[in-house]
Motif scaffolding. Sequence first.
Motif, PDB file in Angstrom:
ATOM      1  N   LEU A 154      77.171 -15.799  16.533  1.00 29.94           N
ATOM      2  CA  LEU A 154      78.416 -16.507  16.229  1.00 29.94           C
ATOM      3  C   LEU A 154      79.312 -16.644  17.448  1.00 29.94           C
ATOM      4  CD1 LEU A 154      79.330 -14.711  12.865  1.00 29.94           C
ATOM      5  CD2 LEU A 154      77.962 -16.771  13.176  1.00 29.94           C
ATOM      6  N   PRO A 449      77.970 -21.713  12.312  1.00 27.44           N
ATOM      7  CA  PRO A 449      78.070 -20.602  13.255  1.00 27.44           C
ATOM      8  C   PRO A 449      78.558 -20.998  14.640  1.00 27.44           C
ATOM      9  CG  PRO A 449      75.773 -21.190  12.856  1.00 27.44           C
ATOM     10  CD  PRO A 449      76.596 -21.930  11.853  1.00 27.44           C
ATOM     11  N   GLY A 453      82.343 -19.360  13.697  1.00 27.54           N
ATOM     12  CA  GLY A 453      82.004 -17.952  13.836  1.00 27.54           C
ATOM     13  C   GLY A 453      83.064 -17.151  14.563  1.00 27.54           C
TER      14      GLY A 453
END
Length: 499
Positions: A154, A449, A453
């Motif tokens: 992430l 992500p 993230g």
Amino acid sequence: MKSQTNHQFNLDPITSGIAVALVAIVLWVLGALSLGLSEPLRFILILPMQAILHYLIGYYCIRFGQVIGYSNPIYLFWVAHSLHYLQIYGITNLIPICQPSKVGFANLGFTIVPDQLPAANLSVLLSYICSAYVFTMLLGRLSEKQRRLDIRELLISPMVLFFGILAMLIQLAASIRLGPLYNSTLGQQLLDSGRLYDTVSLPEKWFYSGTFIFTYVPILVLALYAILKPASQRLKYIILIIPFAIIAIFSFSILRQRSYAMLSTVSALLPFTFIKSIKVFIIPFIPIITILVYFFVTSLRGDTIDKLGTDLDFSSFFGGANQDTILLGDTAFNDASYNRAGLDSISVLIDFQEKGILHSKFGFQFISEFLAGFPEFIRLIVPDNLLTNTVEEVGIAVGQSGIDMPRNPYMAFVHDFHWLIAPFLYALIGFTFLYYLTLLIIKITNSFPRILGVLYIPYLSIIFLASSFSSYSVFLKVIFPWFILLMLVGFLTKNYRSL
């Protein structure tokens, strides 16, 4: 990647727990010898419980890391939870336990109840044990996909770099825009009446409010991004962090937030420990530089900020910066005494409950504190008696406002239940609630992500700082415009999937 991490930290949980406990015992004994003991028996009662608490923190932080991986975001939730216990209920309580009469604001009569400190310590210890048991049960319900999650996936996107830089620039703008509006009592009266934001637009409110949630996080995010880059590229990103660290210290000087200035300093210096050529030299300087930053920001408190005026007169600002220099030692002692000493707050709640000063809301206090952080249009439809936090309740009970007490999520349950019952209900209700909220945030961030993230790091910092349950709802409220912004940037670049 995860297997390499597990191998790298192939430590024995029992040995780790003993090591942490021994360090805690040595620090507490040395501290007691230097400070002196007003009540030796109370110290003797509390020391074994502190040793057990520190042992369990060391044990479970290694044990759970071995189970699901040290880079798993779900594991990092537990680490943040444990660090919260370490900073709120650990060494910071040394001065109040040894010399409660020397604690800052102890003369007010309600910030500490020495006789209840052993009960508070036992209650907190039981709370951590119950949380560990509940977390063990919840780990057994994780899917294989959740067990394979890795926080590093992430944090390797250029979007992380974009977020860190943009957040720092907005933080600088917020400090210049809002800093002069703070008065000598930290702007609490202005904040309570809403007048602080009367002159700013709605977009400014969104992002300036975000700076109070992100705090030191932008610097930490940039530091983690630099650490995760290949060694050959790491130095140029570390150099980028330095000017932003200076901006962070400046901003927190304006906004009078010494803890965040110190955390920003540690975050900025962290990547240097990953450069072999200077690693040995930089590590001893980290605590020294952090302490210097504390004293620098402290010297700018009092009415120094007010000298800025509406025309941002920085000559007057720095001209009055030395007015509190003589009192820096006393200020540091007071901060170490009460600012993060969570046992103080718990001792007050236990005492007020036993005297019948605080009355139970039958388990709904944590709901009340969570609702208190929601947007105003939601709060308007909620009964007023469900929107008070525990610190406000203590203020009402003693007939004072603006009480300066360390806040933490555990307070809501000690408010509502007997101190021996509260730990179990906190673990079953409060901790479990935070666990599933964490899973929800991980699910959202993991869906994008490369874009979202990075927003998980501010959430971890909220758990680490953990002022109250309202902090989590405030986080969700403030994170929304950043969610939209990052999604918009990803859309405009037209290649966000490859970022």
